[in-house]
Scaffold this motif. Structure first.
Motif, PDB file in Angstrom:
ATOM      1  N   SER A   1       0.830  -1.205   0.000  1.00 35.29           N
ATOM      2  CA  SER A   1       0.000   0.000   0.000  1.00 35.29           C
ATOM      3  C   SER A   1       0.864   1.256   0.000  1.00 35.29           C
ATOM      4  O   SER A   1       0.599   2.201  -0.755  1.00 35.29           O
ATOM      5  CB  SER A   1      -0.933   0.004   1.219  1.00 35.29           C
ATOM      6  OG  SER A   1      -1.921  -1.001   1.112  1.00 35.29           O
ATOM      7  N   ASN A   2       1.890   1.280   0.837  1.00 39.02           N
ATOM      8  CA  ASN A   2       2.799   2.425   0.893  1.00 39.02           C
ATOM      9  C   ASN A   2       3.412   2.703  -0.484  1.00 39.02           C
ATOM     10  O   ASN A   2       3.458   3.848  -0.953  1.00 39.02           O
ATOM     11  CB  ASN A   2       3.892   2.121   1.916  1.00 39.02           C
ATOM     12  CG  ASN A   2       4.917   3.229   2.080  1.00 39.02           C
ATOM     13  OD1 ASN A   2       4.727   4.167   2.835  1.00 39.02           O
ATOM     14  ND2 ASN A   2       6.045   3.105   1.385  1.00 39.02           N
ATOM     15  N   GLU A   3       3.858   1.646  -1.156  1.00 33.35           N
ATOM     16  CA  GLU A   3       4.499   1.785  -2.459  1.00 33.35           C
ATOM     17  C   GLU A   3       3.511   2.253  -3.529  1.00 33.35           C
ATOM     18  O   GLU A   3       3.793   3.209  -4.271  1.00 33.35           O
ATOM     19  CB  GLU A   3       5.104   0.447  -2.886  1.00 33.35           C
ATOM     20  CG  GLU A   3       5.742   0.479  -4.261  1.00 33.35           C
ATOM     21  CD  GLU A   3       6.329  -0.874  -4.649  1.00 33.35           C
ATOM     22  OE1 GLU A   3       7.329  -0.886  -5.374  1.00 33.35           O
ATOM     23  OE2 GLU A   3       5.769  -1.912  -4.224  1.00 33.35           O
ATOM     24  N   ASP A   4       2.347   1.610  -3.605  1.00 31.17           N
ATOM     25  CA  ASP A   4       1.405   1.924  -4.679  1.00 31.17           C
ATOM     26  C   ASP A   4       0.777   3.303  -4.502  1.00 31.17           C
ATOM     27  O   ASP A   4       0.474   3.990  -5.482  1.00 31.17           O
ATOM     28  CB  ASP A   4       0.338   0.843  -4.772  1.00 31.17           C
ATOM     29  CG  ASP A   4       0.872  -0.452  -5.373  1.00 31.17           C
ATOM     30  OD1 ASP A   4       2.053  -0.469  -5.771  1.00 31.17           O
ATOM     31  OD2 ASP A   4       0.120  -1.442  -5.445  1.00 31.17           O
ATOM     32  N   ILE A   5       0.576   3.723  -3.273  1.00 29.19           N
ATOM     33  CA  ILE A   5       0.088   5.084  -3.017  1.00 29.19           C
ATOM     34  C   ILE A   5       1.103   6.103  -3.514  1.00 29.19           C
ATOM     35  O   ILE A   5       0.757   7.086  -4.180  1.00 29.19           O
ATOM     36  CB  ILE A   5      -0.215   5.276  -1.521  1.00 29.19           C
ATOM     37  CG1 ILE A   5      -1.457   4.483  -1.130  1.00 29.19           C
ATOM     38  CG2 ILE A   5      -0.388   6.756  -1.180  1.00 29.19           C
ATOM     39  CD1 ILE A   5      -1.614   4.296   0.367  1.00 29.19           C
ATOM     40  N   ALA A   6       2.376   5.878  -3.212  1.00 33.79           N
ATOM     41  CA  ALA A   6       3.421   6.810  -3.651  1.00 33.79           C
ATOM     42  C   ALA A   6       3.554   6.810  -5.170  1.00 33.79           C
ATOM     43  O   ALA A   6       3.739   7.873  -5.787  1.00 33.79           O
ATOM     44  CB  ALA A   6       4.749   6.440  -3.005  1.00 33.79           C
ATOM     45  N   LEU A   7       3.466   5.623  -5.803  1.00 33.54           N
ATOM     46  CA  LEU A   7       3.514   5.556  -7.269  1.00 33.54           C
ATOM     47  C   LEU A   7       2.367   6.359  -7.883  1.00 33.54           C
ATOM     48  O   LEU A   7       2.548   7.083  -8.873  1.00 33.54           O
ATOM     49  CB  LEU A   7       3.441   4.106  -7.734  1.00 33.54           C
ATOM     50  CG  LEU A   7       4.662   3.224  -7.462  1.00 33.54           C
ATOM     51  CD1 LEU A   7       4.345   1.767  -7.771  1.00 33.54           C
ATOM     52  CD2 LEU A   7       5.867   3.684  -8.269  1.00 33.54           C
ATOM     53  N   ALA A   8       1.175   6.238  -7.292  1.00 31.58           N
ATOM     54  CA  ALA A   8       0.011   6.950  -7.816  1.00 31.58           C
ATOM     55  C   ALA A   8       0.134   8.455  -7.594  1.00 31.58           C
ATOM     56  O   ALA A   8      -0.217   9.257  -8.472  1.00 31.58           O
ATOM     57  CB  ALA A   8      -1.261   6.417  -7.164  1.00 31.58           C
ATOM     58  N   ILE A   9       0.637   8.874  -6.449  1.00 36.49           N
ATOM     59  CA  ILE A   9       0.829  10.311  -6.191  1.00 36.49           C
ATOM     60  C   ILE A   9       1.835  10.885  -7.177  1.00 36.49           C
ATOM     61  O   ILE A   9       1.644  11.980  -7.727  1.00 36.49           O
ATOM     62  CB  ILE A   9       1.278  10.553  -4.736  1.00 36.49           C
ATOM     63  CG1 ILE A   9       0.131  10.236  -3.770  1.00 36.49           C
ATOM     64  CG2 ILE A   9       1.744  11.995  -4.538  1.00 36.49           C
ATOM     65  CD1 ILE A   9       0.524  10.299  -2.305  1.00 36.49           C
ATOM     66  N   GLY A  10       2.918  10.165  -7.426  1.00 40.38           N
ATOM     67  CA  GLY A  10       3.912  10.633  -8.387  1.00 40.38           C
ATOM     68  C   GLY A  10       3.344  10.766  -9.790  1.00 40.38           C
ATOM     69  O   GLY A  10       3.626  11.737 -10.505  1.00 40.38           O
ATOM     70  N   THR A  11       2.503   9.801 -10.194  1.00 41.68           N
ATOM     71  CA  THR A  11       1.882   9.853 -11.518  1.00 41.68           C
ATOM     72  C   THR A  11       0.884  11.008 -11.607  1.00 41.68           C
ATOM     73  O   THR A  11       0.811  11.708 -12.623  1.00 41.68           O
ATOM     74  CB  THR A  11       1.188   8.526 -11.836  1.00 41.68           C
ATOM     75  OG1 THR A  11       2.132   7.453 -11.705  1.00 41.68           O
ATOM     76  CG2 THR A  11       0.629   8.522 -13.256  1.00 41.68           C
ATOM     77  N   ALA A  12       0.111  11.232 -10.543  1.00 41.01           N
ATOM     78  CA  ALA A  12      -0.834  12.355 -10.515  1.00 41.01           C
ATOM     79  C   ALA A  12      -0.082  13.687 -10.572  1.00 41.01           C
ATOM     80  O   ALA A  12      -0.520  14.635 -11.244  1.00 41.01           O
ATOM     81  CB  ALA A  12      -1.693  12.285  -9.262  1.00 41.01           C
TER      82      ALA A  12
END
Length: 270
Positions: free
Chosen positions: A138-149
């Motif tokens: 969850s920590n990783e995928d949230i950060a990946l999504a924030i970076g993409t946004a």
């Protein structure tokens, strides 16, 4: 006979624009949980004529270029669904600091509040994941999504400052963050966190969060701990410094007049 007053088309658009800093998303929900639309805090205010003439916003910072309604916004939205997590992120770089986060990781929610509050970004994060195993996915995928946004919201990066630098103290802790919205992902993280956990949060995940965000946003990021012996203070100072440095980098440089801040003439993710 009296008739009810009607709004002009321009006033109708203005009323609609004020309702939320996030317009309806063009994205369609796919597999996994669909999150309901939610309001995003106070309505946006238009600039006064004096502010419009000077190019200065209500908080004294340069304003983003406006659309036809007079409301400026740079928005990014990402839905990331895997077998391990379901993540929905929205970010408004020209927001007011509204945070709406529910990640299943209480300490990370607290840190995302810092990102919104000190960056003056509107940040919406809803996530479910396999936290019964641990918080890593969850920590990783949230950060990946924030970076993409963030990548989406920045667009071609025309007119921005590009660079940000801030040092945030929190009691005995002090952390310096230097970043460049260069299009080139790189992280140097010099944190020395003395405990393995803050609450239930594994402190190894702090560096991993920023590495994941850097990878998708195309950001050069340097984090340096200047002082600190309390784990909570060190991590919170890191997020506060990151938020302020990112705010500085994403704000507009009026002297640049909308040009890309690179001698190459382009800021590319690749």
């Amino acid at each position: 006979m009296t008739t009810a007053p009607s709004l002009s088309p321009s006033l109708s658009r203005l009323h609609s624009a004020r309702a939320s800093p996030f317009p309806k998303s063009p994205l369609r929900s796919g597999a996994g949980v669909a999150f309901p639309a939610r309001p995003y805090g106070p309505s946006l205010r238009l600039r006064s004529p004096a502010m419009a003439a000077s190019g200065v916003g209500g908080n004294g910072s340069p304003m983003a270029p406006e659309d036809s309604t007079g409301v400026s916004s740079r928005l990014g939205e990402v839905k990331r669904v895997t077998k391990e997590t379901n993540v929905h992120v929205k970010i408004n770089l020209d927001g007011t600091g509204v945070a709406n986060s529910s990640t299943g990781i209480p300490f990370l929610d607290h840190m995302l509040d810092q990102l919104a509050s000190h960056g003056l970004f509107d940040v919406y994060v809803k996530a479910t994941g396999d936290t019964h195993i641990d918080d890593h996915h969850s920590n990783e995928d949230i950060a990946l999504a924030i970076g993409t946004a963030l990548l989406q919201a920045l667009g071609d990066r025309k007119g921005i400052n590009r660079f940000g630098h801030f040092t945030a103290p929190l009691d005995e802790a002090a952390v310096e963050v230097i970043l460049d919205l260069s299009g080139r992902p790189h992280l140097s993280c010099g944190l020395s966190i003395p405990t393995e956990r803050v609450g239930t949060y594994d402190t190894q995940l702090v560096e991993h969060f920023f590495q994941s965000l850097v990878n998708t946003s195309g950001m050069t990021l340097h984090i340096r701990q200047l002082a600190g012996n309390n784990s909570h203070h060190i991590i919170e100072a890191t997020f506060k410094a990151f938020a302020r440095a990112l705010r500085q980098a994403t704000e507009y440089d009026l002297r640049r007049r909308g040009t890309i801040p690179s001698s190459k003439g382009v800021l590319s993710r690749s």
